[in-house]
Scaffold this active site. Structure first.
Site, mmCIF file in Angstrom:
data_model
loop_
_atom_site.group_PDB
_atom_site.id
_atom_site.type_symbol
_atom_site.label_atom_id
_atom_site.label_comp_id
_atom_site.label_asym_id
_atom_site.label_seq_id
_atom_site.Cartn_x
_atom_site.Cartn_y
_atom_site.Cartn_z
ATOM 1 N N PRO A 10 33.334 37.401 59.440
ATOM 2 C CA PRO A 10 33.105 38.776 59.862
ATOM 3 C C PRO A 10 33.558 39.835 58.875
ATOM 4 O O PRO A 10 34.644 39.721 58.286
ATOM 5 C CB PRO A 10 33.925 38.885 61.160
ATOM 6 C CG PRO A 10 33.979 37.499 61.681
ATOM 7 C CD PRO A 10 33.987 36.603 60.486
ATOM 8 N N ASN A 11 32.718 40.826 58.720
ATOM 9 C CA ASN A 11 32.985 42.049 57.942
ATOM 10 C C ASN A 11 32.916 41.870 56.431
ATOM 11 O O ASN A 11 32.968 42.853 55.690
ATOM 12 C CB ASN A 11 34.333 42.680 58.341
ATOM 13 C CG ASN A 11 34.348 43.101 59.795
ATOM 14 O OD1 ASN A 11 33.453 43.825 60.221
ATOM 15 N ND2 ASN A 11 35.310 42.635 60.558
ATOM 16 N N ARG A 18 34.317 48.491 52.227
ATOM 17 C CA ARG A 18 35.663 48.374 52.809
ATOM 18 C C ARG A 18 36.670 48.938 51.804
ATOM 19 O O ARG A 18 36.315 49.226 50.660
ATOM 20 C CB ARG A 18 35.975 46.907 53.133
ATOM 21 C CG ARG A 18 35.041 46.317 54.163
ATOM 22 C CD ARG A 18 35.428 44.896 54.539
ATOM 23 N NE ARG A 18 36.503 44.847 55.537
ATOM 24 C CZ ARG A 18 37.021 43.703 55.989
ATOM 25 N NH1 ARG A 18 36.593 42.529 55.541
ATOM 26 N NH2 ARG A 18 37.977 43.720 56.897
ATOM 27 N N TYR A 23 40.401 45.218 49.076
ATOM 28 C CA TYR A 23 39.399 44.158 48.932
ATOM 29 C C TYR A 23 38.616 44.195 47.616
ATOM 30 O O TYR A 23 37.777 43.333 47.374
ATOM 31 C CB TYR A 23 38.419 44.220 50.109
ATOM 32 C CG TYR A 23 39.089 43.990 51.452
ATOM 33 C CD1 TYR A 23 39.711 42.764 51.734
ATOM 34 C CD2 TYR A 23 39.130 44.983 52.435
ATOM 35 C CE1 TYR A 23 40.338 42.546 52.953
ATOM 36 C CE2 TYR A 23 39.751 44.761 53.656
ATOM 37 C CZ TYR A 23 40.358 43.550 53.906
ATOM 38 O OH TYR A 23 40.982 43.325 55.111
ATOM 39 N N ASN A 74 36.198 32.067 53.323
ATOM 40 C CA ASN A 74 36.931 33.269 53.707
ATOM 41 C C ASN A 74 36.492 33.600 55.119
ATOM 42 O O ASN A 74 35.394 34.131 55.330
ATOM 43 C CB ASN A 74 36.654 34.443 52.757
ATOM 44 C CG ASN A 74 37.532 35.648 53.097
ATOM 45 O OD1 ASN A 74 38.192 35.669 54.134
ATOM 46 N ND2 ASN A 74 37.540 36.634 52.219
ATOM 47 N N ALA A 77 38.756 37.937 59.699
ATOM 48 C CA ALA A 77 39.736 37.976 60.791
ATOM 49 C C ALA A 77 39.722 36.700 61.644
ATOM 50 O O ALA A 77 40.698 36.410 62.341
ATOM 51 C CB ALA A 77 39.496 39.199 61.673
ATOM 52 N N HIS A 80 42.611 34.234 61.756
ATOM 53 C CA HIS A 80 43.812 34.395 62.563
ATOM 54 C C HIS A 80 43.662 33.868 63.997
ATOM 55 O O HIS A 80 44.651 33.757 64.706
ATOM 56 C CB HIS A 80 44.221 35.875 62.558
ATOM 57 C CG HIS A 80 44.177 36.477 61.180
ATOM 58 N ND1 HIS A 80 44.985 36.011 60.155
ATOM 59 C CD2 HIS A 80 43.400 37.444 60.622
ATOM 60 C CE1 HIS A 80 44.708 36.703 59.040
ATOM 61 N NE2 HIS A 80 43.744 37.568 59.300
ATOM 62 N N ASP A 87 37.693 23.879 64.635
ATOM 63 C CA ASP A 87 37.220 22.573 65.106
ATOM 64 C C ASP A 87 36.032 22.070 64.283
ATOM 65 O O ASP A 87 35.952 20.879 63.962
ATOM 66 C CB ASP A 87 36.833 22.649 66.587
ATOM 67 C CG ASP A 87 37.935 22.112 67.491
ATOM 68 O OD1 ASP A 87 38.879 21.491 66.984
ATOM 69 O OD2 ASP A 87 37.832 22.317 68.722
ATOM 70 N N GLU A 98 40.877 27.566 51.715
ATOM 71 C CA GLU A 98 40.947 28.864 52.413
ATOM 72 C C GLU A 98 41.155 29.960 51.370
ATOM 73 O O GLU A 98 42.055 29.867 50.541
ATOM 74 C CB GLU A 98 42.133 28.831 53.387
ATOM 75 C CG GLU A 98 42.341 30.152 54.106
ATOM 76 C CD GLU A 98 43.605 30.138 54.986
ATOM 77 O OE1 GLU A 98 44.234 29.070 55.160
ATOM 78 O OE2 GLU A 98 43.955 31.224 55.478
ATOM 79 N N HIS A 100 41.259 34.239 50.450
ATOM 80 C CA HIS A 100 41.336 35.648 50.861
ATOM 81 C C HIS A 100 41.338 36.533 49.635
ATOM 82 O O HIS A 100 41.979 36.201 48.622
ATOM 83 C CB HIS A 100 42.599 35.916 51.688
ATOM 84 C CG HIS A 100 42.664 35.086 52.919
ATOM 85 N ND1 HIS A 100 41.883 35.339 54.025
ATOM 86 C CD2 HIS A 100 43.376 33.967 53.203
ATOM 87 C CE1 HIS A 100 42.125 34.415 54.944
ATOM 88 N NE2 HIS A 100 43.019 33.565 54.469
ATOM 89 N N SER A 102 42.550 39.685 49.725
ATOM 90 C CA SER A 102 43.886 40.276 49.775
ATOM 91 C C SER A 102 44.907 39.162 49.996
ATOM 92 O O SER A 102 44.534 37.989 50.119
ATOM 93 C CB SER A 102 43.952 41.279 50.934
ATOM 94 O OG SER A 102 43.854 40.603 52.179
ATOM 95 N N ARG A 107 50.658 41.724 54.468
ATOM 96 C CA ARG A 107 50.041 42.839 55.205
ATOM 97 C C ARG A 107 50.560 42.870 56.657
ATOM 98 O O ARG A 107 51.701 42.511 56.893
ATOM 99 C CB ARG A 107 48.520 42.705 55.127
ATOM 100 C CG ARG A 107 48.011 42.799 53.678
ATOM 101 C CD ARG A 107 46.514 42.627 53.602
ATOM 102 N NE ARG A 107 45.833 43.674 54.340
ATOM 103 C CZ ARG A 107 44.546 43.596 54.712
ATOM 104 N NH1 ARG A 107 43.827 42.522 54.394
ATOM 105 N NH2 ARG A 107 43.997 44.577 55.373
ATOM 106 N N ARG A 111 48.190 39.367 60.627
ATOM 107 C CA ARG A 111 47.440 38.644 59.592
ATOM 108 C C ARG A 111 48.236 37.473 59.013
ATOM 109 O O ARG A 111 47.737 36.708 58.200
ATOM 110 C CB ARG A 111 47.079 39.586 58.446
ATOM 111 C CG ARG A 111 46.092 40.660 58.825
ATOM 112 C CD ARG A 111 45.728 41.502 57.621
ATOM 113 N NE ARG A 111 45.247 42.806 58.007
ATOM 114 C CZ ARG A 111 43.977 43.090 58.325
ATOM 115 N NH1 ARG A 111 43.049 42.155 58.274
ATOM 116 N NH2 ARG A 111 43.625 44.307 58.680
HETATM 117 C C1 DQA Z 1 40.601 38.736 54.516
HETATM 118 C C2 DQA Z 1 41.932 39.030 55.206
HETATM 119 C C3 DQA Z 1 41.765 39.100 56.716
HETATM 120 O O1 DQA Z 1 43.010 39.386 57.335
HETATM 121 C C4 DQA Z 1 40.781 40.192 57.094
HETATM 122 O O2 DQA Z 1 40.574 40.193 58.483
HETATM 123 C C5 DQA Z 1 39.496 40.120 56.330
HETATM 124 C C6 DQA Z 1 39.510 39.709 54.929
HETATM 125 C C7 DQA Z 1 40.699 38.814 52.971
HETATM 126 O O3 DQA Z 1 39.789 38.329 52.309
HETATM 127 O O4 DQA Z 1 41.656 39.370 52.443
HETATM 128 O O5 DQA Z 1 38.439 40.485 56.841
HETATM 129 O O6 DQA Z 1 40.207 37.412 54.864
#
Ligand code: DQA
Length: 148
Positions: A10-11, A18, A23, A74, A77, A80, A87, A98, A100, A102, A107, A111
């Site tokens: 997401p996002n 953003r 980011y 990635n 959110a 979390h 699963d 994994e 990220h 950031s 933070r 998170r």
């Molecule tokens: C993220 C960190 C997450 O906490 C956040 O919700 C994101 C991006 C990152 O790439 O830093 O959407 O995964």
């Protein structure tokens, strides 16, 4: 040729819009371009997928788990709290890195918990788009080593 799924949650489709201080300023397409160049150097194939919907990420993992050798993820959110995503990753039995942009550990408190870390081979966080390219390099190397 080894194939890897580059999965964004997401996002992450909004990268570029953003907060650039957190980011970076590249769009997701530009980040994916950087990943493609590295994939080319490594002679591996990459398959890109992004969704804002957890179930669609699950569908994507299920559709690809017998076609790829690992996943760079990635989860945004969902990192979390995304237990159905977790699963699907467990069921896939694939090595997961994994990623990220950031460093979530530095933070907000919410998170700092990841439901992905304990089932991932490792985590790379805090290096902007380079978190993805570093993850792909490590994953490709490990998969190649373990296939010998
Ligand atoms: C993220 C960190 C997450 O906490 C956040 O919700 C994101 C991006 C990152 O790439 O830093 O959407 O995964």
């Amino acid at each position: 040729m080894a194939s890897f799924l580059i999965l964004n949650g997401p996002n992450l489709n909004m990268l570029g819009k953003r907060d650039a201080a957190i980011y970076g300023s590249k769009t997701l397409a530009e980040v994916n371009q950087e990943i493609s160049w590295v994939a080319n150097e490594l002679s591996v194939e990459v398959i890109f997928y992004q969704s804002n919907v957890e179930g669609e990420l699950v569908n994507c993992i299920q559709e690809h788990w017998d076609k790829v050798q690992g996943i760079v993820l990635n989860a945004g959110a969902l990192t979390h709290y995304g237990l159905s995503l977790k699963d699907a990753l467990i069921d896939s039995r694939l090595p997961v890195v994994e990623v990220h942009l950031s460093n979530p550990g530095s933070r907000d408190r919410w998170r700092r918990t990841s439901v992905i870390t304990d089932i991932a081979r490792g985590q790379i966080a805090g290096f902007g788009w380079r978190s993805y390219t570093s993850a792909l390099k490590v994953l490709a190397e490990i998969v190649e080593e373990e296939s010998r």
